[in-house]
Design a protein around this motif. Structure first.
Motif, PDB file in Angstrom:
ATOM      1  N   ASN A   1       0.955  -1.230  -0.088  1.00 44.18           N
ATOM      2  CA  ASN A   1       0.015  -0.157   0.084  1.00 44.18           C
ATOM      3  C   ASN A   1       0.783   1.209  -0.029  1.00 44.18           C
ATOM      4  OD1 ASN A   1      -2.419  -1.391   0.108  1.00 44.18           O
ATOM      5  ND2 ASN A   1      -2.348  -1.264   2.300  1.00 44.18           N
ATOM      6  N   SER A   2       0.203   2.297  -0.768  1.00 40.82           N
ATOM      7  CA  SER A   2       1.207   3.561  -0.811  1.00 40.82           C
ATOM      8  C   SER A   2       1.349   4.454   0.476  1.00 40.82           C
ATOM      9  CB  SER A   2       0.344   4.166  -1.785  1.00 40.82           C
ATOM     10  OG  SER A   2       1.242   5.638  -1.989  1.00 40.82           O
ATOM     11  N   LYS A   3       2.518   4.807   0.804  1.00 41.87           N
ATOM     12  CA  LYS A   3       2.730   5.481   2.194  1.00 41.87           C
ATOM     13  C   LYS A   3       2.283   7.226   1.733  1.00 41.87           C
ATOM     14  CE  LYS A   3       6.231   2.228   3.839  1.00 41.87           C
ATOM     15  NZ  LYS A   3       7.328   1.974   4.106  1.00 41.87           N
ATOM     16  N   VAL A   4       2.140   7.378   0.325  1.00 40.05           N
ATOM     17  CA  VAL A   4       1.511   8.857   0.322  1.00 40.05           C
ATOM     18  C   VAL A   4      -0.104   8.758   0.444  1.00 40.05           C
ATOM     19  CG1 VAL A   4       1.532  10.426  -1.556  1.00 40.05           C
ATOM     20  CG2 VAL A   4       3.686   9.028  -1.289  1.00 40.05           C
ATOM     21  N   ILE A   5      -0.504   9.557   1.299  1.00 42.73           N
ATOM     22  CA  ILE A   5      -1.859   9.617   1.412  1.00 42.73           C
ATOM     23  C   ILE A   5      -2.586  10.661   0.610  1.00 42.73           C
ATOM     24  CG2 ILE A   5      -3.721   9.359   3.219  1.00 42.73           C
ATOM     25  CD1 ILE A   5      -1.698   7.083   3.248  1.00 42.73           C
ATOM     26  N   GLN A   6      -3.586  10.480   0.077  1.00 36.51           N
ATOM     27  CA  GLN A   6      -4.175  11.762  -0.677  1.00 36.51           C
ATOM     28  C   GLN A   6      -5.860  11.615  -0.341  1.00 36.51           C
ATOM     29  OE1 GLN A   6      -2.130  11.068  -5.199  1.00 36.51           O
ATOM     30  NE2 GLN A   6      -3.240  12.870  -4.794  1.00 36.51           N
ATOM     31  N   THR A   7      -6.434  12.833  -0.105  1.00 37.57           N
ATOM     32  CA  THR A   7      -7.835  12.853   0.253  1.00 37.57           C
ATOM     33  C   THR A   7      -8.398  13.994  -0.332  1.00 37.57           C
ATOM     34  OG1 THR A   7      -6.968  14.155   2.057  1.00 37.57           O
ATOM     35  CG2 THR A   7      -7.340  11.673   2.490  1.00 37.57           C
ATOM     36  N   PRO A   8      -9.526  13.980  -0.787  1.00 28.98           N
ATOM     37  CA  PRO A   8     -10.390  12.889  -0.840  1.00 28.98           C
ATOM     38  C   PRO A   8     -10.038  11.759  -2.161  1.00 28.98           C
ATOM     39  CG  PRO A   8     -11.607  14.658  -1.845  1.00 28.98           C
ATOM     40  CD  PRO A   8     -10.406  15.083  -1.307  1.00 28.98           C
ATOM     41  N   ARG A   9     -10.524  10.638  -2.187  1.00 26.27           N
ATOM     42  CA  ARG A   9     -10.434   9.943  -3.257  1.00 26.27           C
ATOM     43  C   ARG A   9     -11.316  10.303  -4.677  1.00 26.27           C
ATOM     44  NH1 ARG A   9      -8.170   4.718  -3.298  1.00 26.27           N
ATOM     45  NH2 ARG A   9      -8.127   5.046  -5.433  1.00 26.27           N
ATOM     46  N   TYR A  10     -12.188  10.818  -4.157  1.00 22.87           N
ATOM     47  CA  TYR A  10     -13.258  11.515  -5.309  1.00 22.87           C
ATOM     48  C   TYR A  10     -13.961  12.748  -4.690  1.00 22.87           C
ATOM     49  CZ  TYR A  10     -13.241   6.497  -6.551  1.00 22.87           C
ATOM     50  OH  TYR A  10     -12.790   5.261  -7.023  1.00 22.87           O
ATOM     51  N   ARG A  22      -5.763  17.194  -1.041  1.00 20.51           N
ATOM     52  CA  ARG A  22      -4.765  17.107   0.180  1.00 20.51           C
ATOM     53  C   ARG A  22      -3.866  16.065  -0.312  1.00 20.51           C
ATOM     54  NH1 ARG A  22      -8.853  19.515   2.206  1.00 20.51           N
ATOM     55  NH2 ARG A  22      -8.623  21.457   3.257  1.00 20.51           N
ATOM     56  N   CYS A  23      -2.588  16.132   0.261  1.00 17.59           N
ATOM     57  CA  CYS A  23      -1.554  14.928   0.199  1.00 17.59           C
ATOM     58  C   CYS A  23      -0.630  15.113   1.378  1.00 17.59           C
ATOM     59  CB  CYS A  23      -0.874  15.326  -1.198  1.00 17.59           C
ATOM     60  SG  CYS A  23       0.713  14.482  -1.264  1.00 17.59           S
ATOM     61  N   ILE A  24      -0.458  13.800   2.079  1.00 22.37           N
ATOM     62  CA  ILE A  24       0.633  13.767   2.982  1.00 22.37           C
ATOM     63  C   ILE A  24       1.597  12.861   2.513  1.00 22.37           C
ATOM     64  CG2 ILE A  24       1.129  12.915   5.362  1.00 22.37           C
ATOM     65  CD1 ILE A  24      -1.962  13.325   5.954  1.00 22.37           C
ATOM     66  N   PRO A  25       2.799  13.609   2.248  1.00 24.69           N
ATOM     67  CA  PRO A  25       3.953  12.745   1.762  1.00 24.69           C
ATOM     68  C   PRO A  25       4.293  11.687   2.392  1.00 24.69           C
ATOM     69  CG  PRO A  25       4.653  14.975   2.139  1.00 24.69           C
ATOM     70  CD  PRO A  25       3.091  15.033   2.443  1.00 24.69           C
ATOM     71  N   GLU A  26       5.089  10.884   1.993  1.00 26.31           N
ATOM     72  CA  GLU A  26       5.817   9.581   2.848  1.00 26.31           C
ATOM     73  C   GLU A  26       6.823  10.365   3.832  1.00 26.31           C
ATOM     74  OE1 GLU A  26       7.115   6.333   0.635  1.00 26.31           O
ATOM     75  OE2 GLU A  26       8.568   6.015   2.057  1.00 26.31           O
ATOM     76  N   ASN A 102      16.343   9.467  -7.284  1.00 21.35           N
ATOM     77  CA  ASN A 102      15.649   8.995  -6.351  1.00 21.35           C
ATOM     78  C   ASN A 102      14.154   8.836  -7.057  1.00 21.35           C
ATOM     79  OD1 ASN A 102      16.845   9.623  -3.812  1.00 21.35           O
ATOM     80  ND2 ASN A 102      17.532  11.313  -4.734  1.00 21.35           N
ATOM     81  N   THR A 103      13.680   7.811  -6.653  1.00 18.57           N
ATOM     82  CA  THR A 103      12.223   7.449  -7.122  1.00 18.57           C
ATOM     83  C   THR A 103      11.226   8.338  -6.435  1.00 18.57           C
ATOM     84  OG1 THR A 103      13.076   5.174  -6.870  1.00 18.57           O
ATOM     85  CG2 THR A 103      10.680   5.338  -6.951  1.00 18.57           C
ATOM     86  N   LEU A 104      10.192   8.389  -7.181  1.00 21.66           N
ATOM     87  CA  LEU A 104       9.049   9.102  -6.845  1.00 21.66           C
ATOM     88  C   LEU A 104       8.037   8.256  -6.340  1.00 21.66           C
ATOM     89  CD1 LEU A 104      10.234  11.930  -8.347  1.00 21.66           C
ATOM     90  CD2 LEU A 104       7.893  12.248  -9.229  1.00 21.66           C
ATOM     91  N   TYR A 105       7.343   8.274  -5.066  1.00 23.30           N
ATOM     92  CA  TYR A 105       6.280   7.608  -4.548  1.00 23.30           C
ATOM     93  C   TYR A 105       5.035   8.175  -4.733  1.00 23.30           C
ATOM     94  CZ  TYR A 105      10.695   4.730  -3.008  1.00 23.30           C
ATOM     95  OH  TYR A 105      11.480   4.121  -2.862  1.00 23.30           O
ATOM     96  N   PHE A 106       4.132   7.470  -5.390  1.00 26.84           N
ATOM     97  CA  PHE A 106       2.891   8.113  -5.716  1.00 26.84           C
ATOM     98  C   PHE A 106       1.647   7.600  -4.722  1.00 26.84           C
ATOM     99  CE2 PHE A 106       3.382  10.185  -9.840  1.00 26.84           C
ATOM    100  CZ  PHE A 106       4.388   9.881 -10.189  1.00 26.84           C
ATOM    101  N   GLY A 107       0.836   8.756  -4.409  1.00 25.21           N
ATOM    102  CA  GLY A 107      -0.400   8.171  -3.836  1.00 25.21           C
ATOM    103  C   GLY A 107      -1.300   7.752  -4.856  1.00 25.21           C
ATOM    104  N   ALA A 108      -2.493   7.340  -4.450  1.00 25.50           N
ATOM    105  CA  ALA A 108      -3.634   6.663  -5.360  1.00 25.50           C
ATOM    106  C   ALA A 108      -4.265   7.752  -6.038  1.00 25.50           C
ATOM    107  CB  ALA A 108      -4.539   5.802  -4.519  1.00 25.50           C
ATOM    108  N   GLY A 109      -4.242   9.001  -5.623  1.00 22.45           N
ATOM    109  CA  GLY A 109      -4.817  10.043  -6.376  1.00 22.45           C
ATOM    110  C   GLY A 109      -5.878  10.735  -5.788  1.00 22.45           C
TER     111      GLY A 109
ATOM    112  N   ASN B  41      -7.330   1.777 -10.130  1.00 25.84           N
ATOM    113  CA  ASN B  41      -7.620   2.513  -9.062  1.00 25.84           C
ATOM    114  C   ASN B  41      -6.461   2.442  -7.961  1.00 25.84           C
ATOM    115  OD1 ASN B  41     -10.218   3.287  -9.961  1.00 25.84           O
ATOM    116  ND2 ASN B  41     -11.141   1.088  -9.368  1.00 25.84           N
ATOM    117  N   GLU B  42      -5.325   1.931  -8.387  1.00 25.82           N
ATOM    118  CA  GLU B  42      -4.086   2.129  -7.311  1.00 25.82           C
ATOM    119  C   GLU B  42      -3.127   3.215  -7.671  1.00 25.82           C
ATOM    120  OE1 GLU B  42      -4.431  -2.500  -6.113  1.00 25.82           O
ATOM    121  OE2 GLU B  42      -2.379  -1.616  -6.552  1.00 25.82           O
ATOM    122  N   ALA B  43      -2.165   3.519  -6.930  1.00 24.84           N
ATOM    123  CA  ALA B  43      -1.136   4.543  -7.129  1.00 24.84           C
ATOM    124  C   ALA B  43      -0.216   3.837  -8.199  1.00 24.84           C
ATOM    125  CB  ALA B  43      -0.345   4.482  -5.813  1.00 24.84           C
TER     126      ALA B  43
END
Lengths: 115, 114
Positions: A1-10, A22-26, A102-109, B41-43
């Motif tokens: 599971n991604s450690k980058v948290i994005q809200t809201p999903r929709y 919003r986005c909480i980075p790793e 350095n890798t970019l780690y993405f949230g689910a969007g 639906n995933e990152a």
């Protein structure tokens, strides 16, 4: 599971309305990017930060889009006056450093629909 | 400016067959290449990365070799599984220069059938 948290999903907005996501980075990642992924799955770079400082942003972002990464708060991307063409998946990514290795780690969007 | 080209929009394969997804790039500077995979639906998640010429890099059964002479970084797997069905993106970052954004290709959708 991604450690980058994005809200809201929709997010659903009418034309002309504000849209904020919003986005909480790793943890420990001071570098943050925002990308827009359209319905054809194409990625468009919007803006990037190191800590609280904006480093680069595209022209589109400068006009209607605003973003910030305040200290000790989530990063945010806001569209001041939404347009139908803004409907897309907005992806936040974080990285440990600026270096290209350095890798970019993405949230689910956040999937924005502008009606 | 930088660009990444993925020639296949959709690749459909039967489980167990090999696959190669094409990626070529253009850049002024020395490149760092990435493959990301995005399930529904995933990152997007990193699959592989490399900046070393002619060295194969592998992860989770996928492999790719950066060839600077042909500006290519094709993704391969010897035997695809149903769970490999996803969007695959090739991406490029410069190793020098002030603008270190990740430039993505248009993506290739891999559909694996039973």
């Amino acid at each position: 599971n991604s450690k980058v948290i994005q809200t809201p999903r929709y997010l659903v907005k009418g034309q002309g309305q504000k849209a904020k996501m919003r986005c909480i980075p790793e943890k420990g990642h001071p570098v943050v990017f925002w990308y827009q992924q359209n319905k054809n799955n194409e990625f468009k770079f919007l803006i990037n930060f190191q800590n609280q400082e904006v480093l680069q942003q595209i022209d589109m972002t400068e006009k209607r889009f605003s973003a910030e990464c305040p200290s000790n708060s989530p990063c945010s991307l806001e569209i001041q006056s939404s347009e139908a063409g803004d409907s897309a998946l907005y992806l936040c990514a974080s990285s440990r450093d600026w270096g290209s290795q350095n890798t970019l780690y993405f949230g689910a969007g956040t999937r924005l629909s502008v009606l | 400016g930088d660009s990444v080209t993925q020639t296949e929009g959709l690749v459909t394969l039967t489980k167990g067959l090999p696959v190669m997804l094409n990626c070529t790039y253009q850049t002024t500077y020395s490149p760092f290449l990435f493959w990301y995979v995005q399930h529904l639906n995933e990152a997007p998640k990193l699959l592989l990365k490399s900046s070393t010429d002619n060295k194969r890099t592998e992860h989770q059964g996928f492999y790719a070799t950066l060839h600077k002479s042909s500006s290519s970084f094709h993704l391969q797997k010897s035997s695809v599984q149903l769970s490999d069905s996803a969007l695959y993106f090739c991406a490029l970052r410069e190793l020098s220069g002030s603008f270190n954004k990740l430039t993505f290709g248009a993506g290739t959708r891999l559909a694996v059938c039973p």
